[in-house]
Design a protein around this motif. Structure first.
Motif, PDB file in Angstrom:
ATOM      1  N   ASN A  96       0.820  -1.204   0.000  1.00  0.00           N
ATOM      2  CA  ASN A  96       0.000   0.000   0.000  1.00  0.00           C
ATOM      3  C   ASN A  96       0.858   1.260   0.000  1.00  0.00           C
ATOM      4  N   ARG A 124      -0.633   4.353  -1.538  1.00  0.00           N
ATOM      5  CA  ARG A 124      -1.626   4.985  -0.682  1.00  0.00           C
ATOM      6  C   ARG A 124      -0.941   5.783   0.425  1.00  0.00           C
ATOM      7  N   ALA A 138      -5.192  -1.065   5.915  1.00  0.00           N
ATOM      8  CA  ALA A 138      -4.246  -1.325   4.821  1.00  0.00           C
ATOM      9  C   ALA A 138      -4.161  -2.818   4.536  1.00  0.00           C
TER      10      ALA A 138
END
Length: 599
Positions: free
Chosen positions: A119, A122, A193
């Motif tokens: 992730n 992100r 996540a």
């Protein structure tokens, strides 16, 4: 650069320094923005102290015009400050986005890195949003709290103490919110996540999940993971909401208190009537930066945590390790005392593996499941790292090569084929067409690779030929067809080393014929081949055979010697014939399996 006791990676520090100019100008404009916020206070003082006692209409007109100009300037500077913050985010994106992706892709599979950092983009977006958001602008306004307190003190010491108390109360609420929510927000972010990462993996295998009747079980498990993150997030949100409500209460009551205390002082003739409203405005303005920080607290915390996640990513990954540009390899592959430890099971996947493959040789690697064959293939092509031993190409250790440059000279057919969304041409050329290279040269190399794999005419029979589009994960072809396309991709630009992991696992006899012919052509061109197989057919053209078992080499020798050894070890199902023998796969005519677009 050191932040919060941690050394910041050079790549991240350089990117932040590149944004420093934008942030410094934003802080510079914050000075004038906060100075112009005093316009309303000054205007109120002039109206009550000058205009109303004298009925000065012209004075009112002029100060109103000046106030309007000040407000217009304030709006323009505030807009400019906002644009600078957005520009800092765009600058950060230009400098770091591609590097973050490169570092994620450079992580070795045998570590926990790919799972932890999947992730990372992100995290980067959260860090960028925090850096370019209103929270940072509010931090630039915090030093002005002291100025507002001083100005209130100039009106009256009592008003100065009240303003100081209001700012202190807001600061206390901010500190209490930090203690109550940071840990929960961090934990919630990690849990969510993991849930998002697992969801992405499940979507890629949705067909298998449906076929096995696992939908209900998977949905239940995924809902449980999300619930864990949502519970932490809900707890943090409830705590944060209480502190935001408290901050709003403090702000409103302090504004009213400013009016009340100011009124008492005005009755006692200690300040003018205009000072009453001026004090209320100054008290409100002194609390505004902290109130905005409290409102943006979640974004700031997520950005802070994401920043250190990115720092850990850059520290763990070695995507930008400096190397010397070496000449193109000629195909000599040397593996010396290679050992790889499974960190979870605490046992060796490969243990003291050593062998040599010279240009023009084909090595067949066989062994039972779990012997370490796939790991060996992945190490050879750079998909996994190693700490013990050496993998050398033309005498240079793999770690001394530029990974992308070396990869262009290695053909690889993975066990799971791994085609991507795009056209067949895109997949064969490894999407080199997106890098701005010469398209005519790329097309010629694509056709050459397809001819080397003997599937040029098969591709032409598809409805759109080389431009036939494949879906996500290369959907649109059968498993055998996908392996043939992967073979052509491996042969793109005629590399010097070819590594194949069970390349015939989904092929029929005709497909194996094409595969063996491609291997023999590759050998004639002077390339070296390492082919891993469970099915004996593809071993008909190998020069040497290596038997792996338990991560160790149990046998290394010619095909004939392997046929004798397999009778004792029970590794091979039967003895493969030579590719030159009449009944061996690859001998005689070239049957061409038909590729159908609807398979």
């Amino acid at each position: 650069m050191i932040i919060a006791g941690k050394t910041i990676h050079e790549t991240l520090a350089t990117a932040i320094k590149a944004c420093r100019r934008h942030l410094l100008f934003a802080a510079f404009f914050s000075f004038f923005v906060n100075l112009l916020y005093l316009t309303q206070t000054i205007y109120m003082l002039q109206v009550y102290n000058r205009v109303m006692p004298t009925n000065g209409l012209m004075t009112l007109l002029y100060i109103s015009l000046m106030a309007a100009f000040a407000y217009f300037t304030l709006a323009a500077l505030d807009n400019l400050r906002g644009r600078l913050m957005v520009r800092s985010g765009m600058r950060l994106d230009a400098l770091l986005a591609t590097k973050v992706m490169r570092h994620v892709l450079a992580l070795p599979r045998q570590t926990s890195g790919p799972v932890r950092f999947q992730n990372a983009m992100r995290d980067f977006d959260q860090f960028k949003a925090a850096l370019s958001g209103p929270g940072v602008s509010a931090l630039f306004d915090v030093p002005w709290i002291l100025i507002y307190v001083v100005l209130c003190g100039l009106l009256s010491p009592w008003l100065g103490l009240l303003c100081l108390g209001a700012a202190g109360a807001m600061a206390l609420i901010s500190w209490l919110q930090e203690r109550a929510t940071v840990g929960r927000l961090t934990q919630a972010g990690k849990q969510m996540a993991k849930a998002h990462a697992m969801q992405d993996q499940l979507l890629q295998r949705s067909d298998t999940i449906r076929a096995l009747g696992m939908v209900n079980a998977v949905v239940t498990a995924q809902s449980s993971r999300r619930r864990e993150g949502l519970e932490d997030g809900l707890s943090a949100a409830m705590s944060g909401n209480r502190y935001r409500t408290a901050a709003k209460f403090i702000r409103l009551i302090m504004q009213s208190a400013g009016l009340g205390v100011g009124t008492l002082l005005a009755i006692d003739h200690q300040i003018s009537p205009g000072g009453v409203f001026a004090a209320s405005l100054l008290i409100s303005r002194s609390m505004s930066p902290i109130d905005q920080i409290i409102t943006s607290w979640k974004t700031l915390v997520n950005g802070y945590n994401s920043f250190f996640e990115l720092n850990d990513l850059f520290t763990v990954s070695h995507a930008e390790r400096p190397v010397t540009a070496l000449p193109a390899p000629q195909g000599m592959v040397q593996v010396e005392a290679l050992s790889i430890l499974n960190q979870v099971q605490r046992q060796y996947v490969l243990n003291q593996v050593s062998f040599i493959v010279k240009p023009g040789e084909i090595l067949g690697v066989i062994g039972p499941s779990g012997a370490g064959k796939t790991t060996l293939a992945r190490v050879l092509v750079g998909a996994e790292n190693y700490d013990v031993g050496h993998v050398r190409f033309d005498g240079a250790d793999r770690r001394e090569w530029d990974s992308q440059r070396l990869a262009s000279h290695i053909g690889y057919v993975p066990q799971d084929t791994c085609l991507f969304e795009g056209s067949i041409r895109d997949n064969i050329c490894r999407f080199e067409n997106l890098t701005g290279s010469d398209m005519e040269e790329i097309d010629a190399a694509v056709v050459q690779a397809a001819r080397d794999a003997d599937i040029h005419e098969l591709i032409l029979r598809l409805p759109n030929g080389y431009n036939t589009l494949l879906g996500p994960n290369g959907t649109g072809l059968s498993a055998g067809q996908a392996q043939l396309i992967a073979l052509a991709r491996a042969l793109y630009r005629r590399p010097k080393v070819l590594v194949m992991d069970e390349p015939n696992s989904n092929m029929d006899g005709q497909g194996e014929t094409l595969l063996i012919r491609a291997l023999m052509l590759f050998r004639e061109l002077g390339g070296s081949v390492i082919v891993i197989a469970h099915r004996a057919g593809v071993l008909a053209c190998v020069d040497n055979v290596m038997i792996l078992q338990g991560g160790r080499i149990q046998f290394y020798g010619t095909r004939e010697e392997a046929a004798q050894a397999q009778a004792r070890a029970g590794v091979l199902p039967d003895t493969p014939k030579s590719a030159n023998e009449p009944n061996a796969p690859g001998a005689g005519a070239r049957p061409r399996p038909r590729l159908k677009a609807d398979q």
